[in-house]
Scaffold this motif. Structure first.
Motif, PDB file in Angstrom:
ATOM      1  N   THR A 185       8.244   1.681   7.483  1.00 49.67           N
ATOM      2  CA  THR A 185       6.905   1.679   6.838  1.00 49.67           C
ATOM      3  C   THR A 185       6.477   0.746   6.510  1.00 49.67           C
ATOM      4  O   THR A 185       5.316   0.689   5.984  1.00 49.67           O
ATOM      5  CB  THR A 185       6.810   2.949   5.572  1.00 49.67           C
ATOM      6  OG1 THR A 185       7.481   2.119   4.598  1.00 49.67           O
ATOM      7  CG2 THR A 185       7.844   3.857   6.012  1.00 49.67           C
TER       8      THR A 185
ATOM      9  N   GLU B 252      14.973   4.839   5.780  1.00 48.34           N
ATOM     10  CA  GLU B 252      13.741   4.576   5.728  1.00 48.34           C
ATOM     11  C   GLU B 252      13.595   2.965   5.170  1.00 48.34           C
ATOM     12  O   GLU B 252      14.140   2.733   4.771  1.00 48.34           O
ATOM     13  CB  GLU B 252      12.998   5.098   4.094  1.00 48.34           C
ATOM     14  CG  GLU B 252      11.175   4.946   4.492  1.00 48.34           C
ATOM     15  CD  GLU B 252      10.671   4.812   2.990  1.00 48.34           C
ATOM     16  OE1 GLU B 252       9.797   5.217   2.767  1.00 48.34           O
ATOM     17  OE2 GLU B 252      11.332   5.303   1.680  1.00 48.34           O
TER      18      GLU B 252
ATOM     19  N   GLY C  51       8.431   0.748  -0.840  1.00 47.83           N
ATOM     20  CA  GLY C  51       6.965   0.886  -1.756  1.00 47.83           C
ATOM     21  C   GLY C  51       6.920   1.773  -2.258  1.00 47.83           C
ATOM     22  O   GLY C  51       7.723   1.569  -3.945  1.00 47.83           O
ATOM     23  N   SER C  52       6.096   2.891  -3.110  1.00 44.63           N
ATOM     24  CA  SER C  52       5.858   3.537  -3.761  1.00 44.63           C
ATOM     25  C   SER C  52       6.823   4.588  -4.222  1.00 44.63           C
ATOM     26  O   SER C  52       6.455   5.122  -5.172  1.00 44.63           O
ATOM     27  CB  SER C  52       4.636   4.184  -3.658  1.00 44.63           C
ATOM     28  OG  SER C  52       4.341   5.007  -2.513  1.00 44.63           O
TER      29      SER C  52
ATOM     30  N   THR D 121       1.100  -0.794   0.241  1.00 43.86           N
ATOM     31  CA  THR D 121      -0.150  -0.228  -0.072  1.00 43.86           C
ATOM     32  C   THR D 121       0.860   1.467   0.011  1.00 43.86           C
ATOM     33  O   THR D 121       2.194   1.336   0.310  1.00 43.86           O
ATOM     34  CB  THR D 121      -0.850  -0.513   1.191  1.00 43.86           C
ATOM     35  OG1 THR D 121      -0.024  -0.147   2.383  1.00 43.86           O
ATOM     36  CG2 THR D 121      -2.254  -1.188   1.369  1.00 43.86           C
TER      37      THR D 121
ATOM     38  N   GLY E  18      11.410  -0.112   3.916  1.00 45.50           N
ATOM     39  CA  GLY E  18      10.169  -0.301   2.890  1.00 45.50           C
ATOM     40  C   GLY E  18       9.130   0.748   1.808  1.00 45.50           C
ATOM     41  O   GLY E  18       9.023   1.780   2.785  1.00 45.50           O
TER      42      GLY E  18
ATOM     43  N   ASP F  84      16.632  -6.984   2.630  1.00 44.15           N
ATOM     44  CA  ASP F  84      15.745  -6.611   3.891  1.00 44.15           C
ATOM     45  C   ASP F  84      16.239  -5.689   5.160  1.00 44.15           C
ATOM     46  O   ASP F  84      17.472  -5.803   5.664  1.00 44.15           O
ATOM     47  CB  ASP F  84      16.200  -8.727   4.458  1.00 44.15           C
ATOM     48  CG  ASP F  84      15.550  -8.457   6.390  1.00 44.15           C
ATOM     49  OD1 ASP F  84      14.771  -7.191   6.313  1.00 44.15           O
ATOM     50  OD2 ASP F  84      15.707  -8.939   6.344  1.00 44.15           O
ATOM     51  N   GLY F  85      15.695  -4.956   4.523  1.00 41.73           N
ATOM     52  CA  GLY F  85      15.839  -4.017   6.201  1.00 41.73           C
ATOM     53  C   GLY F  85      15.566  -4.106   7.366  1.00 41.73           C
ATOM     54  O   GLY F  85      15.594  -3.448   8.193  1.00 41.73           O
TER      55      GLY F  85
ATOM     56  N   GLU G  43      14.112  -1.727   0.203  1.00 36.45           N
ATOM     57  CA  GLU G  43      12.845  -2.417  -0.370  1.00 36.45           C
ATOM     58  C   GLU G  43      12.712  -3.651  -0.646  1.00 36.45           C
ATOM     59  O   GLU G  43      13.820  -3.885  -1.074  1.00 36.45           O
ATOM     60  CB  GLU G  43      12.036  -1.563  -0.972  1.00 36.45           C
ATOM     61  CG  GLU G  43      11.201  -2.521  -2.101  1.00 36.45           C
ATOM     62  CD  GLU G  43       9.853  -2.458  -1.060  1.00 36.45           C
ATOM     63  OE1 GLU G  43       9.497  -1.758  -0.402  1.00 36.45           O
ATOM     64  OE2 GLU G  43       9.491  -4.119  -0.924  1.00 36.45           O
TER      65      GLU G  43
ATOM     66  N   ILE H 111       8.636  -7.910   7.163  1.00 41.34           N
ATOM     67  CA  ILE H 111       8.802  -9.343   6.630  1.00 41.34           C
ATOM     68  C   ILE H 111      10.590  -9.491   6.233  1.00 41.34           C
ATOM     69  O   ILE H 111      10.836  -8.652   5.214  1.00 41.34           O
ATOM     70  CB  ILE H 111       7.762 -10.166   5.331  1.00 41.34           C
ATOM     71  CG1 ILE H 111       6.693  -9.759   5.358  1.00 41.34           C
ATOM     72  CG2 ILE H 111       8.622 -11.120   5.409  1.00 41.34           C
ATOM     73  CD1 ILE H 111       6.263 -10.144   3.584  1.00 41.34           C
TER      74      ILE H 111
HETATM   75  N1  SAH Z   1       6.611   3.998   2.489  1.00 40.40           N
HETATM   76  C1  SAH Z   1       5.891   2.972   1.967  1.00 40.40           C
HETATM   77  C2  SAH Z   1       5.334   2.738   2.201  1.00 40.40           C
HETATM   78  C3  SAH Z   1       4.891   1.494   1.573  1.00 40.40           C
HETATM   79  S1  SAH Z   1       4.411   0.043   2.671  1.00 40.40           S
HETATM   80  C4  SAH Z   1       4.777   4.416   0.366  1.00 40.40           C
HETATM   81  O1  SAH Z   1       4.904   5.386   1.026  1.00 40.40           O
HETATM   82  O2  SAH Z   1       4.615   3.903  -0.260  1.00 40.40           O
HETATM   83  C5  SAH Z   1       5.612  -0.843   3.497  1.00 40.40           C
HETATM   84  C6  SAH Z   1       6.907  -1.324   2.222  1.00 40.40           C
HETATM   85  O3  SAH Z   1       7.475  -2.634   2.955  1.00 40.40           O
HETATM   86  C7  SAH Z   1       6.206  -2.507   1.134  1.00 40.40           C
HETATM   87  O4  SAH Z   1       6.671  -2.052  -0.130  1.00 40.40           O
HETATM   88  C8  SAH Z   1       7.084  -3.700   1.391  1.00 40.40           C
HETATM   89  O5  SAH Z   1       7.334  -4.609   1.004  1.00 40.40           O
HETATM   90  C9  SAH Z   1       8.189  -3.042   2.467  1.00 40.40           C
HETATM   91  N2  SAH Z   1       9.355  -4.707   3.214  1.00 40.40           N
HETATM   92  C10 SAH Z   1       8.287  -4.860   4.085  1.00 40.40           C
HETATM   93  N3  SAH Z   1       9.279  -6.204   5.123  1.00 40.40           N
HETATM   94  C11 SAH Z   1      10.443  -5.278   4.209  1.00 40.40           C
HETATM   95  C12 SAH Z   1      11.537  -5.258   4.468  1.00 40.40           C
HETATM   96  N4  SAH Z   1      11.632  -6.218   5.429  1.00 40.40           N
HETATM   97  N5  SAH Z   1      12.941  -5.091   4.134  1.00 40.40           N
HETATM   98  C13 SAH Z   1      12.403  -3.363   3.218  1.00 40.40           C
HETATM   99  N6  SAH Z   1      10.844  -3.219   2.811  1.00 40.40           N
HETATM  100  C14 SAH Z   1      10.313  -4.354   3.387  1.00 40.40           C
END
Ligand code: SAH
Length: 222
Positions: free
Chosen positions: A154, A88, A92-93, A64, A90, A137-138, A111, A211
């Protein structure tokens, strides 16, 4: 390039920012950043009509784009200053990353889903936004570029990993949604010194799961 996109719907962004002020966002830098970033850039065209609804919206791979209020609330909690180095977790977008960048920060973002990584990387390049993005893996942070003034997570996680605390400068902050898979409490940690920190808890949110090694184990095939 961003200037071309700014012609997209400026009135809708102004209205969104006024609503966010009514909901308690007061940091002028944060409000100004939300005014500047067209949320359409991160969405499928079928969702453009909802770009300025204050709600999370779906992006690819079951992930999302966070609700604008959530992005503003978390960024405000970070209390960023000019030149701060921010991580940051995650990407994502890429919406939150760009808001962080506009709040005068040096931004690193990580990401785990390769397609989202490539998409956001191209977007940052196209808009000439100097954001450092990594694939991986963050949940264990990004030690290569430590120490950070601020770390924002996030995605929801069960607890704040020690690895992340160790990557903060003294007086550095982590903002992360901590809880189970259904609901999380926005949590702010401030590192005082080597092993002392303070924690404050804020309101409840619902995020997709983090994850990874220090997050949740979920086999989502990505
Ligand atoms: N900050 C984003 C929110 C995206 S949702 C935005 O503004 O759109 C969260 C994101 O975290 C997803 O894209 C997911 O793939 C990522 N994510 C989940 N576990 C992660 C990990 N261990 N390391 C990096 N990214 C991860």
């Amino acid at each position: 390039m961003l200037n071309d996109f700014l012609r997209l719907n400026p009135e809708a962004r102004e209205k969104l920012v006024k609503d966010l002020e009514k909901k308690g966002i007061f940091d002028k830098n944060v409000l100004n950043a939300l005014l500047q970033v067209p949320r359409e850039l991160f969405l499928d065209p079928s969702l453009f009509v909802r770009a300025y609804d204050d709600m999370a919206l779906p992006i690819e791979f079951n992930q999302t784009i966070s609700q604008p209020y959530t992005v503003a609330f978390m960024t405000q909690l970070l209390e960023l200053k000019q030149g701060d180095r921010v991580l940051e977790i995650g990407t994502g977008s890429g919406y939150q990353s760009m808001i962080l960048k506009l709040c005068s920060a040096e931004v690193f973002t990580i990401e785990r889903i390769s397609q989202l990584y490539h998409k956001s990387k191209s977007l940052f390049e196209m808009l000439n936004f100097n954001i450092h993005i990594e694939l991986g893996d963050g949940s264990v942070g990004l030690p290569e570029f430590m120490p950070y003034d601020a770390i924002i997570v996030t995605a929801g996680l069960p607890s704040i990993p020690n690895e992340l605390v160790k990557q903060l400068k003294f007086n550095g902050k982590i903002v992360a949604p901590v809880g189970d898979l259904k609901s999380q409490t926005m949590t702010k940690l401030i590192r005082i010194d080597d092993d002392k920190f303070t924690i404050t808890e804020h309101s409840k949110f619902r995020f997709v799961p983090l994850i990874g090694d220090k997050g949740w184990y979920i086999d989502d095939q990505n």
